[in-house]
Design a protein around this motif. Structure first.
Motif, PDB file in Angstrom:
ATOM      1  N   LEU A  37     -18.994  -3.115  -0.929  1.00 45.51           N
ATOM      2  CA  LEU A  37     -18.781  -1.862  -0.232  1.00 45.51           C
ATOM      3  C   LEU A  37     -17.303  -1.812   0.319  1.00 45.51           C
ATOM      4  O   LEU A  37     -16.914  -2.590   1.312  1.00 45.51           O
ATOM      5  CB  LEU A  37     -19.716  -1.901   0.943  1.00 45.51           C
ATOM      6  N   GLN A  39     -14.201   0.445   2.225  1.00 43.84           N
ATOM      7  CA  GLN A  39     -13.930   1.872   2.937  1.00 43.84           C
ATOM      8  C   GLN A  39     -13.155   2.683   1.971  1.00 43.84           C
ATOM      9  O   GLN A  39     -13.405   3.773   2.102  1.00 43.84           O
ATOM     10  CB  GLN A  39     -13.361   1.464   4.219  1.00 43.84           C
ATOM     11  N   ALA A  40     -12.184   2.214   1.529  1.00 42.47           N
ATOM     12  CA  ALA A  40     -11.001   2.944   1.082  1.00 42.47           C
ATOM     13  C   ALA A  40     -11.591   3.422  -0.555  1.00 42.47           C
ATOM     14  O   ALA A  40     -11.918   2.747  -1.169  1.00 42.47           O
ATOM     15  CB  ALA A  40      -9.540   2.234   0.811  1.00 42.47           C
ATOM     16  N   CYS A 152     -16.769   3.833   0.598  1.00 37.36           N
ATOM     17  CA  CYS A 152     -18.061   3.570   1.365  1.00 37.36           C
ATOM     18  C   CYS A 152     -18.307   2.366   2.318  1.00 37.36           C
ATOM     19  O   CYS A 152     -18.260   1.247   1.982  1.00 37.36           O
ATOM     20  CB  CYS A 152     -19.167   3.119   0.206  1.00 37.36           C
ATOM     21  N   VAL A 154     -18.633   0.295   5.669  1.00 41.25           N
ATOM     22  CA  VAL A 154     -19.707  -0.321   6.500  1.00 41.25           C
ATOM     23  C   VAL A 154     -19.519   0.234   7.955  1.00 41.25           C
ATOM     24  O   VAL A 154     -18.648   0.049   8.452  1.00 41.25           O
ATOM     25  CB  VAL A 154     -19.843  -1.712   6.495  1.00 41.25           C
ATOM     26  N   TRP A 282       3.356  -4.787  13.224  1.00 42.85           N
ATOM     27  CA  TRP A 282       2.190  -5.905  13.403  1.00 42.85           C
ATOM     28  C   TRP A 282       2.551  -6.546  14.348  1.00 42.85           C
ATOM     29  O   TRP A 282       3.772  -6.303  15.172  1.00 42.85           O
ATOM     30  CB  TRP A 282       2.273  -6.670  12.022  1.00 42.85           C
ATOM     31  N   GLY A 301     -11.817 -14.425   5.806  1.00 40.22           N
ATOM     32  CA  GLY A 301     -10.623 -13.956   5.594  1.00 40.22           C
ATOM     33  C   GLY A 301     -10.367 -13.320   6.978  1.00 40.22           C
ATOM     34  O   GLY A 301     -10.579 -13.861   7.979  1.00 40.22           O
ATOM     35  N   GLY A 312       3.458 -16.464   6.764  1.00 43.06           N
ATOM     36  CA  GLY A 312       2.935 -16.084   5.492  1.00 43.06           C
ATOM     37  C   GLY A 312       1.670 -16.884   5.045  1.00 43.06           C
ATOM     38  O   GLY A 312       1.634 -17.380   3.985  1.00 43.06           O
TER      39      GLY A 312
HETATM   40  C1  LIG Z   1       3.748  -7.641   6.560  1.00 41.86           C
HETATM   41  C2  LIG Z   1       2.641  -8.793   6.223  1.00 41.86           C
HETATM   42  C3  LIG Z   1       3.194  -9.942   5.315  1.00 41.86           C
HETATM   43  C4  LIG Z   1       2.244 -10.861   5.013  1.00 41.86           C
HETATM   44  N1  LIG Z   1       2.626 -12.042   4.017  1.00 41.86           N
HETATM   45  C5  LIG Z   1       1.678 -13.131   3.897  1.00 41.86           C
HETATM   46  C6  LIG Z   1       2.233 -13.918   3.012  1.00 41.86           C
HETATM   47  O1  LIG Z   1       3.231 -14.195   2.456  1.00 41.86           O
HETATM   48  N2  LIG Z   1       1.314 -14.949   2.739  1.00 41.86           N
HETATM   49  C7  LIG Z   1      -0.076 -15.100   3.237  1.00 41.86           C
HETATM   50  O2  LIG Z   1      -0.912 -15.866   2.778  1.00 41.86           O
HETATM   51  N3  LIG Z   1      -0.507 -13.938   3.833  1.00 41.86           N
HETATM   52  C8  LIG Z   1       0.291 -12.715   4.189  1.00 41.86           C
HETATM   53  N4  LIG Z   1      -0.139 -11.664   5.099  1.00 41.86           N
HETATM   54  C9  LIG Z   1      -1.250 -11.819   5.572  1.00 41.86           C
HETATM   55  C10 LIG Z   1      -2.550 -11.173   4.299  1.00 41.86           C
HETATM   56  O3  LIG Z   1      -1.780 -10.024   3.883  1.00 41.86           O
HETATM   57  C11 LIG Z   1      -3.852 -10.979   4.977  1.00 41.86           C
HETATM   58  O4  LIG Z   1      -4.287 -12.186   5.394  1.00 41.86           O
HETATM   59  C12 LIG Z   1      -4.776 -10.772   3.642  1.00 41.86           C
HETATM   60  O5  LIG Z   1      -4.449  -9.666   3.251  1.00 41.86           O
HETATM   61  C13 LIG Z   1      -6.108 -10.665   4.180  1.00 41.86           C
HETATM   62  O6  LIG Z   1      -6.975 -10.368   2.997  1.00 41.86           O
HETATM   63  P1  LIG Z   1      -8.447  -9.761   3.459  1.00 41.86           P
HETATM   64  O7  LIG Z   1      -9.182  -9.588   2.151  1.00 41.86           O
HETATM   65  O8  LIG Z   1      -9.185 -10.842   4.380  1.00 41.86           O
HETATM   66  O9  LIG Z   1      -8.270  -8.465   4.300  1.00 41.86           O
HETATM   67  P2  LIG Z   1      -7.545  -6.888   3.896  1.00 41.86           P
HETATM   68  O10 LIG Z   1      -6.637  -7.400   2.940  1.00 41.86           O
HETATM   69  O11 LIG Z   1      -7.352  -6.550   5.234  1.00 41.86           O
HETATM   70  O12 LIG Z   1      -8.715  -6.291   2.999  1.00 41.86           O
HETATM   71  C14 LIG Z   1      -9.871  -5.807   3.972  1.00 41.86           C
HETATM   72  C15 LIG Z   1     -10.477  -4.722   3.050  1.00 41.86           C
HETATM   73  O13 LIG Z   1     -11.687  -4.277   3.758  1.00 41.86           O
HETATM   74  C16 LIG Z   1     -11.735  -2.714   3.751  1.00 41.86           C
HETATM   75  N5  LIG Z   1     -12.414  -2.327   4.855  1.00 41.86           N
HETATM   76  C17 LIG Z   1     -12.071  -2.280   6.172  1.00 41.86           C
HETATM   77  N6  LIG Z   1     -13.035  -1.792   6.890  1.00 41.86           N
HETATM   78  C18 LIG Z   1     -14.040  -1.868   6.232  1.00 41.86           C
HETATM   79  C19 LIG Z   1     -15.606  -1.429   6.408  1.00 41.86           C
HETATM   80  N7  LIG Z   1     -15.871  -0.970   7.702  1.00 41.86           N
HETATM   81  N8  LIG Z   1     -16.609  -1.111   5.307  1.00 41.86           N
HETATM   82  C20 LIG Z   1     -15.830  -1.678   4.189  1.00 41.86           C
HETATM   83  N9  LIG Z   1     -14.734  -2.188   3.735  1.00 41.86           N
HETATM   84  C21 LIG Z   1     -13.690  -2.028   4.754  1.00 41.86           C
HETATM   85  C22 LIG Z   1     -10.125  -2.577   3.436  1.00 41.86           C
HETATM   86  O14 LIG Z   1      -9.965  -1.066   3.393  1.00 41.86           O
HETATM   87  C23 LIG Z   1      -9.601  -3.741   2.881  1.00 41.86           C
HETATM   88  O15 LIG Z   1      -9.749  -3.098   1.441  1.00 41.86           O
HETATM   89  C24 LIG Z   1       0.916 -10.827   5.510  1.00 41.86           C
HETATM   90  C25 LIG Z   1       0.401  -9.775   6.233  1.00 41.86           C
HETATM   91  C26 LIG Z   1       1.349  -8.626   6.554  1.00 41.86           C
HETATM   92  C27 LIG Z   1       0.959  -7.715   7.441  1.00 41.86           C
END
Ligand SMILES: Cc1cc2nc3c(=O)[nH]c(=O)nc-3n(C[C@H](O)[C@H](O)[C@H](O)COP(=O)(O)OP(=O)(O)OC[C@H]3O[C@@H](n4cnc5c(N)ncnc54)[C@H](O)[C@@H]3O)c2cc1C
Length: 512
Positions: A37, A39-40, A152, A154, A282, A301, A312
Motif C-alpha cells: 500500500l 501513499q503517493a 492508498c 495507511v 534535512w 528502512g 550516505g
Molecule cells: C539528500 C539525501 C541524500 C541521501 N543519500 C544517501 C546515500 O548516498 N546512500 C544511502 O544509503 N542513503 C542516502 N539517503 C537516505 C535514503 O534515501 C533513505 O534512507 C531511503 O530512501 C529510505 O528508503 P525507505 O524505503 O525506507 O523509505 P522512503 O524512501 O522514504 O520510502 C517510503 C515510502 O513510503 C510511502 N509512505 C509514507 N507514508 C505512507 C503511508 N502512511 N502509507 C503508505 N505509504 C506511505 C512514501 O510515499 C514512500 O514511497 C539520502 C537521503 C537524503 C534525504
C-alpha cells in the motif's frame, strides 16, 4: 465507512520506497502473497533524480543486488555515470573512496587485502539515482507478482493473535503480517505505538539547485567555515549545513531569499542567487525504533531508523533490513520456522542501525562550527592519510566490517559469504538467486549431500571446488548470504545439522 478488501495476504507492506519494494520481492521469491500500500499516486519526484537522487551503494548492497540478479539491471539503467556534475566529489579527477564528515580517503591508502574476496572493484564507482533503483525494483516486483496499490496511504491498524487489519483510503485490508516501510515519519510505527528514541537535530541541512550571479565567490568542493559548512558543485548544486538546531526544517517555505541569506552567512560572501530551481532540507536528527517487531507488525528502512544523510548510509541500511527480514518472515509464514526466528531480525539489525546512527553523530561532532571541532577535524584529516586509519574508515563506510554475532566457532560466522569463483563456471552469488540457503561443499562430500536432503529443498546443495577456496571445506549460507556454519576440514560436518535446524527449521521426518 471502511470497505473490507476481499483478499487476505500473507504480508501487507506500507510504502513502495526502495525498502518496501525489495522486501516484497524477497517475500514473493519465497512464495508469499504480498500487497504493498503506497501513499503517493505517482512515485516520481524531482528529488529522486540527479543531482539529489544520487545514492552511493555500499558493499553489502552491491552483494545483495548481485545475489538477486538486480545489480546489472541497476547499473545498466543508472544515469549517474552520465552526470559528472551530480556531486562535488564526482567532479574530482582523483575520485575519493569515501569520506568521514567530508574528509576524503582514497583507494591507494587502503589495505583492502583483508576483504579481497568481497571488494571486487572501486566501491566509489557504484552509485545510482533513486529513479533507476526504484524502477528496477518495481519492475522485478511486478514480474514476481507483487500487488502494488498506489494512492492508498495507511491510516490506522489493528492487530490480533492471527493477523493485522490495515485501514487505508477508506478501505480495509487483512494480512498475517504488516511491515512498515513507510519512511521516517512512519504511520505504521506510530499506530503500532512503537517507541522512537534518539538525539535531536543540531542543524538544518539544505540541498539546493540554483542559478548563481557570481559563482566565483564560492569555492568548489566542501568548505568548513566559522559559521557552518557548504559544498559547491558548479554550476549550481549546493549543499549547506546551518547549525540552527534544526529549526528551519519543515517549518517554513524554502525561498530564494532565505537560501541566499543562509549561503551568505555560511560562505562569508555577498553571493547573489538569481534563481532557486530546486530545494529540500534535512537534519541530523538520529532516532531509532525501540522494537523492530511488535506482535504482527514489523519495521524496516527509514521507518525503523532516521539519521543525517551525511554518511550516505540510510538506503544501504534499509536494504540490509529487508534482506535480513524477507526470508525469515517467509519461513515463518510457510511453517518452516518457529516464530522465534523473527526475533533474530531485531537482534541482528537493531545493533547495526545503532552503529550507523552513532557514525552519523560522530560526523556531526566534527562538523560543528567551533574551535574544538576544527581541532578534531585537523587530527582526523592527518589520521586519514595513514593506511591503518584509512583502512578502518573504509571498513566502516563501505560496510565490509559489519558482522552479526553468530558465535566464534569460525571467523567467517555472521559475515557475508565470499563470492567464490566455482570451478563449475558459476559464482556463489549466482547460486543464491533462488533465495534459498546454500550448502557449499567444496570437497563434494556425500555426507553433506545427505544432510541437505532432510530440508526438502529449503537448502540448495552445491558441490564444486573453487578457484580460491580460502582454506575452507564447506559452508552453510543463509538466503541473505550470511555464513551460518563453516568448516576448514574435509568431512567435518559436526555442527552443520544443528545450525541447519536453527535457521531452516526442523528436518523433514520422511528423511533419515
Ligand atoms: C539528500 C539525501 C541524500 C541521501 N543519500 C544517501 C546515500 O548516498 N546512500 C544511502 O544509503 N542513503 C542516502 N539517503 C537516505 C535514503 O534515501 C533513505 O534512507 C531511503 O530512501 C529510505 O528508503 P525507505 O524505503 O525506507 O523509505 P522512503 O524512501 O522514504 O520510502 C517510503 C515510502 O513510503 C510511502 N509512505 C509514507 N507514508 C505512507 C503511508 N502512511 N502509507 C503508505 N505509504 C506511505 C512514501 O510515499 C514512500 O514511497 C539520502 C537521503 C537524503 C534525504
Amino acid at each position: 465507512m471502511h470497505i473490507p478488501h476481499t483478499n487476505f495476504h500473507d504480508v501487507l507492506i506500507a510504502g513502495a520506497g526502495p525498502v518496501g519494494l525489495f522486501l516484497a520481492c524477497e517475500l514473493r521469491l519465497a512464495g508469499c502473497s504480498v500487497l504493498i500500500l503506497e501513499q503517493a499516486l505517482d512515485p516520481h519526484t524531482p528529488l529522486k533524480e540527479l543531482p539529489f537522487g544520487l545514492r552511493g551503494l555500499s558493499v553489502p548492497t552491491i552483494e545483495t543486488f548481485d545475489r538477486r540478479d538486480l545489480l546489472r539491471h541497476i547499473e545498466e539503467r543508472a544515469v549517474a555515470h552520465n552526470a559528472p556534475a551530480a556531486a562535488h566529489w564526482m567532479q574530482q579527477t582523483r575520485r575519493p573512496a569515501g569520506h568521514f564528515a567530508g574528509i576524503q580517503f582514497f583507494n591507494d591508502q587502503i589495505d583492502s587485502t583483508q576483504w579481497s574476496h568481497r571488494v571486487q572493484r572501486p566501491v566509489s564507482s557504484v552509485a545510482a539515482d533513486m529513479v533507476s533503483i526504484e524502477a528496477v525494483l518495481a519492475e522485478r516486483a511486478e514480474v514476481l507478482g507483487v500487488e502494488i496499490l498506489r494512492g492508498c496511504g495507511v491510516e490506522d491498524l489493528e492487530q490480533s493473535e492471527s493477523g493485522v487489519t490495515v485501514f487505508a483510503g477508506r478501505r480495509e485490508f487483512r494480512g498475517q503480517w504488516l511491515v512498515g516501510c513507510d519512511g521516517g515519519r512512519s504511520t505504521v510505527r506510530k499506530m503500532a505505538r512503537i517507541g522512537f528514541t534518539g538525539t535531536d537535530p543540531e542543524f538544518t541541512g539544505y540541498s539546493v539547485q540554483v542559478k548563481i550571479a557570481e559563482a566565483d565567490l564560492l569555492r568548489p568542493g566542501r568548505n568548513y567555515t566559522p559559521t557552518g559548512m557548504y559544498t559547491f558543485a558548479p554550476p549550481g548544486t549546493i549543499g549547506m549545513v546551518d547549525f540552527d538546531g534544526g529549526a528551519y526544517h519543515r517549518t517554513n517555505p524554502i525561498t530564494r531569499e532565505h537560501v541566499e541569506a543562509v549561503l551568505r552567512k555560511i560562505s562569508g560572501t555577498e553571493v547573489r542567487l538569481a534563481e532557486l530551481e530546486l530545494a529540500t532540507t534535512w537534519t541530523d536528527r538520529a532516532y531509532q525504533a525501540t522494537q523492530y517487531k511488535k506482535g504482527r507488525v514489523l519495521l524496516a528502512g527509514d521507518a525503523a531508523h532516521v539519521h543525517s544523510p551525511l554518511g550516505g548510509q540510510g538506503l544501504n541500511l534499509g536494504l540490509g533490513d529487508a534482506m535480513n527480514l524477507g526470508w525469515k518472515l517467509a519461513a515463518t509464514i510457510r511453517g518452516h520456522a518457529a516464530v522465534e526466528l523473527l526475533d533474530s531480525y531485531h537482534r541482528e539489525r537493531h545493533p547495526e542501525g545503532a552503529r550507523i546512527l552513532d557514525w552519523s553523530r560522530a560526523q556531526v561532532a566534527l562538523m560543528r562550527p567551533s574551535p574544538s571541532s576544527r581541532a578534531l577535524e585537523s587530527i582526523i584529516r592527518d589520521l586519514l592519510k595513514t593506511p591503518d586509519c584509512a583502512t578502518y574508515f573504509a571498513g566502516r563506510v563501505w560496510g565490509v566490517a559489519s558482522r552479526y554475532d553468530l558465535g566464534d566457532a569460525h571467523p567467517l560466522l555472521g559475515r557475508s559469504a565470499p563470492d567464490f569463483d566455482l570451478i563449475d563456471g558459476t559464482r556463489l552469488h549466482q547460486r543464491l538467486r533462488t533465495g534459498r540457503g546454500v550448502l557449499l561443499d567444496l570437497d563434494a562430500s556425500e555426507s553433506l549431500k545427505a544432510l541437505t536432503a532432510c530440508w526438502d529443498g529449503r537448502i540448495q546443495y552445491v558441490a564444486s571446488d573453487a578457484k580460491d577456496r580460502l582454506g575452507l571445506s564447506a559452508l552453510l549460507i543463509r538466503p541473505d548470504g550470511i555464513v551460518a556454519w563453516a568448516s576448514d576440514a574435509a568431512g567435518n560436518k559436526s555442527g552443520a545439522t544443528v545450525t541447519a535446524s536453527k535457521w531452516f527449521g526442523d528436518p523433514s521426518p520422511t528423511h533419515p
